[in-house]
Design an enzyme around this catalytic site. Structure first.
Site, PDB file in Angstrom:
ATOM      1  CG  PHE A 149      -1.963   1.119   1.257  1.00 47.45           C
ATOM      2  CD1 PHE A 149      -2.631   1.284   0.403  1.00 47.45           C
ATOM      3  CD2 PHE A 149      -1.720   2.446   1.566  1.00 47.45           C
ATOM      4  CE1 PHE A 149      -4.007   2.014   0.550  1.00 47.45           C
ATOM      5  CE2 PHE A 149      -2.423   3.574   1.555  1.00 47.45           C
ATOM      6  CZ  PHE A 149      -3.742   4.008   0.356  1.00 47.45           C
ATOM      7  CG  ASP A 236       6.017   4.275   1.281  1.00 45.49           C
ATOM      8  OD1 ASP A 236       5.714   4.694   2.282  1.00 45.49           O
ATOM      9  OD2 ASP A 236       4.980   3.619   0.849  1.00 45.49           O
ATOM     10  CE  LYS A 265       0.555   7.167   6.428  1.00 49.98           C
ATOM     11  NZ  LYS A 265      -1.225   7.756   6.461  1.00 49.98           N
TER      12      LYS A 265
END
Length: 413
Positions: A149, A236, A265
């Site tokens: 994801f 990531d 984030k």
């Protein structure tokens, strides 16, 4: 298991009805309407307090409204919030320098969202492949992992195997090959077979899939395989990075340094959208004026907050908190194995908990936790993800574990 035994109050119903009427229904939230947040706790419109055990998918590593971050944001709001990148601003340079120091890289390229940062890394890898490695035009291939994801842009869902994220968005972007996460032999086979590979993209821990940990030594094997094949390793760390796992980066657990870090984030401190990639000159040097950009990328408000985030990480206190509270969380959850829990995966203050289907789905348990003052999120049917803010106390984690135990017991009865 009933979804929710507690009836929603009038204010909650009104807010939900308004949102459902006017906002596109691209999420399926739990029936709670949050109005305020402080530290690890939030208060809904009915005045009820809840422990936030999701922390904005790790965007709120430092909790809601951390005083240091709020002070830095207020100061920058009074000075300057946005300029075009047609001009310099006084916050980008200090932020970029400190982020390079944190990652050990020579250059950084700031964006806004995690998906934008992933897209940036993909573009950089392809351009590096053509300009540096000498891959023939339009032949650049990037290896990705099954169960990944990385966001929901058209290019990213092109290599997703999540049907909900992917269906009805074709035609898809070519140039990607998927291999099983954790299977180093499959990766090596692709690197040997495909001459146009420019990069391997992976999450060091697959968060959306349910906090799936790689086999011991896997990240080091990926690093070695990429180096041997002359391709870039892209990590990531949007969810796993910035102290969530007990180290600054999840790659640090195996002493691995990727060619490109992808960050987001928590980099914005839970206050603004801020993401970035970091790499050495030989990689990011391929970016030239006009070849990539963003109106808000590198804006002074985001950079000021990101600079403060990096300063907070430099103390090591949040990494230590993730280790200590994570050990407490892991021990408490593992004690529930056989009592409605079939498996626990935990790294730092980040856990994936697989449930016995006999007690209901992960969403069912999320409702039961909501009734007990805990906000959590299900994923992939029978799995719950837990990621409390790193400012959560021992008592907070104890409260979470008690609520989890009681929710399981109620579900089994």
């Amino acid at each position: 298991m009933a979804e929710q035994s507690r009836p929603a109050g009038a204010s909650t119903r009104a807010a939900i009805e308004q949102t459902e009427r006017w906002a596109a229904r691209n999420y399926h939230p739990l029936p709670v309407v949050i109005a305020r947040g402080e530290g690890a706790w939030v208060t809904d419109v009915e005045g009820r307090r809840h422990l936030d055990a999701l922390a904005g998918y790790s965007a709120l590593n430092f909790g809601h409204g951390h005083p240091r971050l709020l002070a830095r944001a207020h100061a920058q709001l009074d000075a300057l919030t946005l300029t075009s990148r047609a001009f310099y601003n006084d916050q980008l340079g200090p932020f970029a320098e400190e982020l390079c120091a944190l990652t050990g890289k020579a250059l950084t390229l700031p964006m806004n969202t995690g998906a934008e940062a992933v897209e940036t890394a993909l573009k950089v890898a392809r351009k590096w492949g053509y300009r540096v490695k000498g891959v023939p035009e339009n032949q650049a291939t990037i290896v990705v992992m099954e169960g990944n994801f990385h966001g929901r842009t058209t290019t990213i869902v092109s290599f997703s195997d999540d049907k909900v994220a992917r269906d009805d968005y074709g035609p898809f972007t070519p140039g990607f090959v998927s291999v099983p996460f954790g299977d180093i032999d499959s990766l090596r086979a692709v690197l040997e077979r495909e001459s146009g590979v420019v990069a391997v993209l992976l999450e060091p821990i697959q968060g959306e899939r349910g906090v799936v940990l790689p086999p011991a030594g896997y990240l080091q094997q990926v690093r070695e395989s990429c180096s041997a094949a002359g391709v870039l390793m892209i990590a990531d760390e949007v969810q796993s990075g910035l102290a969530r796992t007990g180290e600054t980066f999840a790659c640090d657990h195996e002493g691995v340094v990727p060619d490109i870090y992808v960050l987001g984030k928590a980099l914005g401190g839970g206050l603004v959208a801020l993401s970035a990639i970091a790499a050495d000159e030989r990689v990011l040097g391929v970016i030239t004026p006009g070849s990539h950009g963003s109106t808000f990328g590198g804006n002074p408000l985001a950079c000021a907050i990101g600079h403060e985030v990096i300063a907070m990480l430099s103390t090591g206190e949040f990494q230590a908190a993730a280790r200590e509270r994570g050990a407490q969380l892991a021990a408490g959850l593992e004690a529930l194995t056989g009592h409605g829990v079939t498996a626990v995966r935990c790294r730092g203050l980040w856990a994936g908990v697989d449930l016995d289907p006999a007690i209901g789905t992960g969403r069912d348990l999320s409702y039961a936790l909501l009734d007990r003052g805990v906000l959590a999120k299900d994923t992939h049917g029978s799995t719950i993800r837990l990621a409390p803010p790193l400012v959560a106390t021992e008592a907070d984690i104890g409260f979470l574990l008690t609520a989890f135990r009681d929710a399981l017991a109620a579900s089994a009865s």
